[in-house]
Scaffold this motif. Sequence first.
Motif, PDB file in Angstrom:
ATOM      1  N   MET A 159       0.817  -1.198   0.000  1.00 59.62           N
ATOM      2  CA  MET A 159       0.000   0.000   0.000  1.00 59.62           C
ATOM      3  C   MET A 159       0.860   1.262   0.000  1.00 59.62           C
ATOM      4  SD  MET A 159      -3.127   0.619  -0.223  1.00 59.62           S
ATOM      5  CE  MET A 159      -4.631   1.227   0.390  1.00 59.62           C
ATOM      6  N   SER A 160       2.056   1.165   0.603  1.00 62.62           N
ATOM      7  CA  SER A 160       2.907   2.347   0.673  1.00 62.62           C
ATOM      8  C   SER A 160       3.353   2.805  -0.714  1.00 62.62           C
ATOM      9  CB  SER A 160       4.114   2.093   1.574  1.00 62.62           C
ATOM     10  OG  SER A 160       4.882   1.031   1.071  1.00 62.62           O
ATOM     11  N   TRP A 161       3.540   1.860  -1.647  1.00 64.10           N
ATOM     12  CA  TRP A 161       3.897   2.239  -3.011  1.00 64.10           C
ATOM     13  C   TRP A 161       2.750   2.987  -3.685  1.00 64.10           C
ATOM     14  CZ3 TRP A 161       8.474   2.736  -4.986  1.00 64.10           C
ATOM     15  CH2 TRP A 161       9.530   2.005  -4.462  1.00 64.10           C
ATOM     16  N   LEU A 162       1.525   2.583  -3.420  1.00 60.02           N
ATOM     17  CA  LEU A 162       0.371   3.299  -3.971  1.00 60.02           C
ATOM     18  C   LEU A 162       0.314   4.717  -3.412  1.00 60.02           C
ATOM     19  CD1 LEU A 162      -2.235   3.395  -5.631  1.00 60.02           C
ATOM     20  CD2 LEU A 162      -3.418   2.442  -3.640  1.00 60.02           C
ATOM     21  N   TYR A 163       0.504   4.851  -2.101  1.00 58.94           N
ATOM     22  CA  TYR A 163       0.532   6.186  -1.496  1.00 58.94           C
ATOM     23  C   TYR A 163       1.631   7.044  -2.111  1.00 58.94           C
ATOM     24  CZ  TYR A 163      -2.573   4.471   2.213  1.00 58.94           C
ATOM     25  OH  TYR A 163      -3.622   3.955   2.927  1.00 58.94           O
ATOM     26  N   LEU A 164       2.793   6.445  -2.313  1.00 53.89           N
ATOM     27  CA  LEU A 164       3.897   7.200  -2.890  1.00 53.89           C
ATOM     28  C   LEU A 164       3.586   7.609  -4.322  1.00 53.89           C
ATOM     29  CD1 LEU A 164       6.669   8.306  -2.196  1.00 53.89           C
ATOM     30  CD2 LEU A 164       7.650   6.180  -3.062  1.00 53.89           C
ATOM     31  N   ALA A 165       2.958   6.725  -5.085  1.00 57.52           N
ATOM     32  CA  ALA A 165       2.579   7.049  -6.467  1.00 57.52           C
ATOM     33  C   ALA A 165       1.569   8.199  -6.504  1.00 57.52           C
ATOM     34  CB  ALA A 165       2.007   5.818  -7.163  1.00 57.52           C
ATOM     35  N   ILE A 166       0.601   8.176  -5.609  1.00 51.24           N
ATOM     36  CA  ILE A 166      -0.378   9.266  -5.540  1.00 51.24           C
ATOM     37  C   ILE A 166       0.321  10.572  -5.173  1.00 51.24           C
ATOM     38  CG2 ILE A 166      -2.385  10.139  -4.276  1.00 51.24           C
ATOM     39  CD1 ILE A 166      -3.294   7.156  -4.047  1.00 51.24           C
ATOM     40  N   ALA A 167       1.253  10.503  -4.228  1.00 50.59           N
ATOM     41  CA  ALA A 167       2.012  11.695  -3.830  1.00 50.59           C
ATOM     42  C   ALA A 167       2.798  12.256  -5.002  1.00 50.59           C
ATOM     43  CB  ALA A 167       2.944  11.355  -2.661  1.00 50.59           C
ATOM     44  N   GLY A 207      -6.778  31.169  -8.987  1.00 51.42           N
ATOM     45  CA  GLY A 207      -7.226  29.787  -9.196  1.00 51.42           C
ATOM     46  C   GLY A 207      -6.053  28.817  -9.275  1.00 51.42           C
ATOM     47  N   TRP A 208      -5.035  29.176 -10.068  1.00 52.00           N
ATOM     48  CA  TRP A 208      -3.865  28.311 -10.193  1.00 52.00           C
ATOM     49  C   TRP A 208      -3.074  28.271  -8.889  1.00 52.00           C
ATOM     50  CZ3 TRP A 208      -4.108  24.851 -13.660  1.00 52.00           C
ATOM     51  CH2 TRP A 208      -4.659  25.098 -14.914  1.00 52.00           C
ATOM     52  N   THR A 209      -3.058  29.388  -8.182  1.00 53.97           N
ATOM     53  CA  THR A 209      -2.382  29.415  -6.877  1.00 53.97           C
ATOM     54  C   THR A 209      -3.069  28.465  -5.912  1.00 53.97           C
ATOM     55  OG1 THR A 209      -1.634  31.690  -7.199  1.00 53.97           O
ATOM     56  CG2 THR A 209      -1.776  30.892  -4.921  1.00 53.97           C
ATOM     57  N   ALA A 210      -4.389  28.507  -5.873  1.00 53.37           N
ATOM     58  CA  ALA A 210      -5.134  27.604  -4.993  1.00 53.37           C
ATOM     59  C   ALA A 210      -4.902  26.149  -5.387  1.00 53.37           C
ATOM     60  CB  ALA A 210      -6.628  27.936  -5.046  1.00 53.37           C
ATOM     61  N   ALA A 211      -4.904  25.868  -6.687  1.00 51.36           N
ATOM     62  CA  ALA A 211      -4.657  24.505  -7.154  1.00 51.36           C
ATOM     63  C   ALA A 211      -3.255  24.041  -6.753  1.00 51.36           C
ATOM     64  CB  ALA A 211      -4.826  24.426  -8.672  1.00 51.36           C
ATOM     65  N   THR A 212      -2.283  24.932  -6.819  1.00 48.58           N
ATOM     66  CA  THR A 212      -0.915  24.612  -6.413  1.00 48.58           C
ATOM     67  C   THR A 212      -0.867  24.231  -4.941  1.00 48.58           C
ATOM     68  OG1 THR A 212      -0.005  26.149  -8.054  1.00 48.58           O
ATOM     69  CG2 THR A 212       1.441  25.508  -6.227  1.00 48.58           C
ATOM     70  N   LEU A 213      -1.473  25.058  -4.107  1.00 45.23           N
ATOM     71  CA  LEU A 213      -1.435  24.825  -2.660  1.00 45.23           C
ATOM     72  C   LEU A 213      -2.199  23.562  -2.257  1.00 45.23           C
ATOM     73  CD1 LEU A 213      -1.848  28.519  -1.466  1.00 45.23           C
ATOM     74  CD2 LEU A 213       0.264  27.166  -1.602  1.00 45.23           C
ATOM     75  N   VAL A 214      -3.357  23.350  -2.850  1.00 43.21           N
ATOM     76  CA  VAL A 214      -4.151  22.162  -2.528  1.00 43.21           C
ATOM     77  C   VAL A 214      -3.425  20.896  -2.995  1.00 43.21           C
ATOM     78  CG1 VAL A 214      -6.299  20.937  -3.055  1.00 43.21           C
ATOM     79  CG2 VAL A 214      -6.356  23.366  -2.449  1.00 43.21           C
ATOM     80  N   SER A 215      -2.872  20.934  -4.199  1.00 46.56           N
ATOM     81  CA  SER A 215      -2.137  19.771  -4.700  1.00 46.56           C
ATOM     82  C   SER A 215      -0.924  19.473  -3.834  1.00 46.56           C
ATOM     83  CB  SER A 215      -1.687  20.001  -6.145  1.00 46.56           C
ATOM     84  OG  SER A 215      -2.803  20.071  -6.985  1.00 46.56           O
ATOM     85  N   GLY A 216      -0.237  20.517  -3.405  1.00 40.92           N
ATOM     86  CA  GLY A 216       0.916  20.331  -2.533  1.00 40.92           C
ATOM     87  C   GLY A 216       0.534  19.700  -1.210  1.00 40.92           C
ATOM     88  N   ALA A 217      -0.580  20.142  -0.666  1.00 40.68           N
ATOM     89  CA  ALA A 217      -1.042  19.580   0.608  1.00 40.68           C
ATOM     90  C   ALA A 217      -1.436  18.114   0.458  1.00 40.68           C
ATOM     91  CB  ALA A 217      -2.227  20.397   1.141  1.00 40.68           C
ATOM     92  N   ILE A 218      -2.146  17.794  -0.617  1.00 41.67           N
ATOM     93  CA  ILE A 218      -2.559  16.401  -0.831  1.00 41.67           C
ATOM     94  C   ILE A 218      -1.340  15.520  -1.086  1.00 41.67           C
ATOM     95  CG2 ILE A 218      -3.852  14.841  -2.353  1.00 41.67           C
ATOM     96  CD1 ILE A 218      -5.852  17.193  -2.752  1.00 41.67           C
ATOM     97  N   GLY A 219      -0.397  16.008  -1.890  1.00 49.65           N
ATOM     98  CA  GLY A 219       0.821  15.250  -2.148  1.00 49.65           C
ATOM     99  C   GLY A 219       1.599  14.983  -0.870  1.00 49.65           C
ATOM    100  N   THR A 220       1.705  15.988  -0.018  1.00 48.25           N
ATOM    101  CA  THR A 220       2.414  15.824   1.251  1.00 48.25           C
ATOM    102  C   THR A 220       1.680  14.861   2.176  1.00 48.25           C
ATOM    103  OG1 THR A 220       3.301  18.059   1.017  1.00 48.25           O
ATOM    104  CG2 THR A 220       3.397  17.073   3.204  1.00 48.25           C
ATOM    105  N   LEU A 221       0.361  14.905   2.164  1.00 44.82           N
ATOM    106  CA  LEU A 221      -0.427  13.978   2.970  1.00 44.82           C
ATOM    107  C   LEU A 221      -0.141  12.529   2.572  1.00 44.82           C
ATOM    108  CD1 LEU A 221      -2.801  13.414   4.990  1.00 44.82           C
ATOM    109  CD2 LEU A 221      -4.295  13.509   2.977  1.00 44.82           C
ATOM    110  N   PHE A 222      -0.179  12.257   1.258  1.00 37.35           N
ATOM    111  CA  PHE A 222       0.067  10.889   0.809  1.00 37.35           C
ATOM    112  C   PHE A 222       1.525  10.480   1.001  1.00 37.35           C
ATOM    113  CE2 PHE A 222      -4.130  11.247  -1.012  1.00 37.35           C
ATOM    114  CZ  PHE A 222      -4.624   9.970  -0.813  1.00 37.35           C
ATOM    115  N   LEU A 223       2.436  11.433   0.899  1.00 38.19           N
ATOM    116  CA  LEU A 223       3.829  11.123   1.214  1.00 38.19           C
ATOM    117  C   LEU A 223       3.949  10.698   2.671  1.00 38.19           C
ATOM    118  CD1 LEU A 223       6.866  11.043   0.610  1.00 38.19           C
ATOM    119  CD2 LEU A 223       6.932  13.464   1.272  1.00 38.19           C
TER     120      LEU A 223
END
Length: 106
Positions: free
Chosen positions: A1-9, A30-46
């Motif tokens: 499962m950790s590989w899946l989380y890493l792939a999502i990150a 809009g792009w700024t918000a998308a950047t910040l949200v994507s960064g947060a989700i990526g960090t969460l899955f990492l």
Amino acid sequence: MSWLYLAIAVVFEVAVGIFASKANGFRHLGWTAATLVSGAIGTLFLSFALLTFDVGVGYAIWTSVSGVGIVVVGALFLGQRMDWRKALGIAAVVGGVVGLQLTGAA
């Protein structure tokens, strides 16, 4: 499962690179918000992946594969040049990631 989380990150980190370039120095909300949200989700899955991976290995794989992904997406979809030097750099990164994985850390 950790590989899946890493792939999502990795996917979300590639999105950060693309969205940040579109944000134009954070002038487009809009792009700024998308950047910040994507960064947060990526960090969460990492962080989920790092429950299994050694932190140094997991983080190195995440940043390396994300960097390669951004270069490839830029070449394929954003009109950026791919030359032999970039390809050589990608090969070096892939070799390093394989080497890290061979340590058996995850």
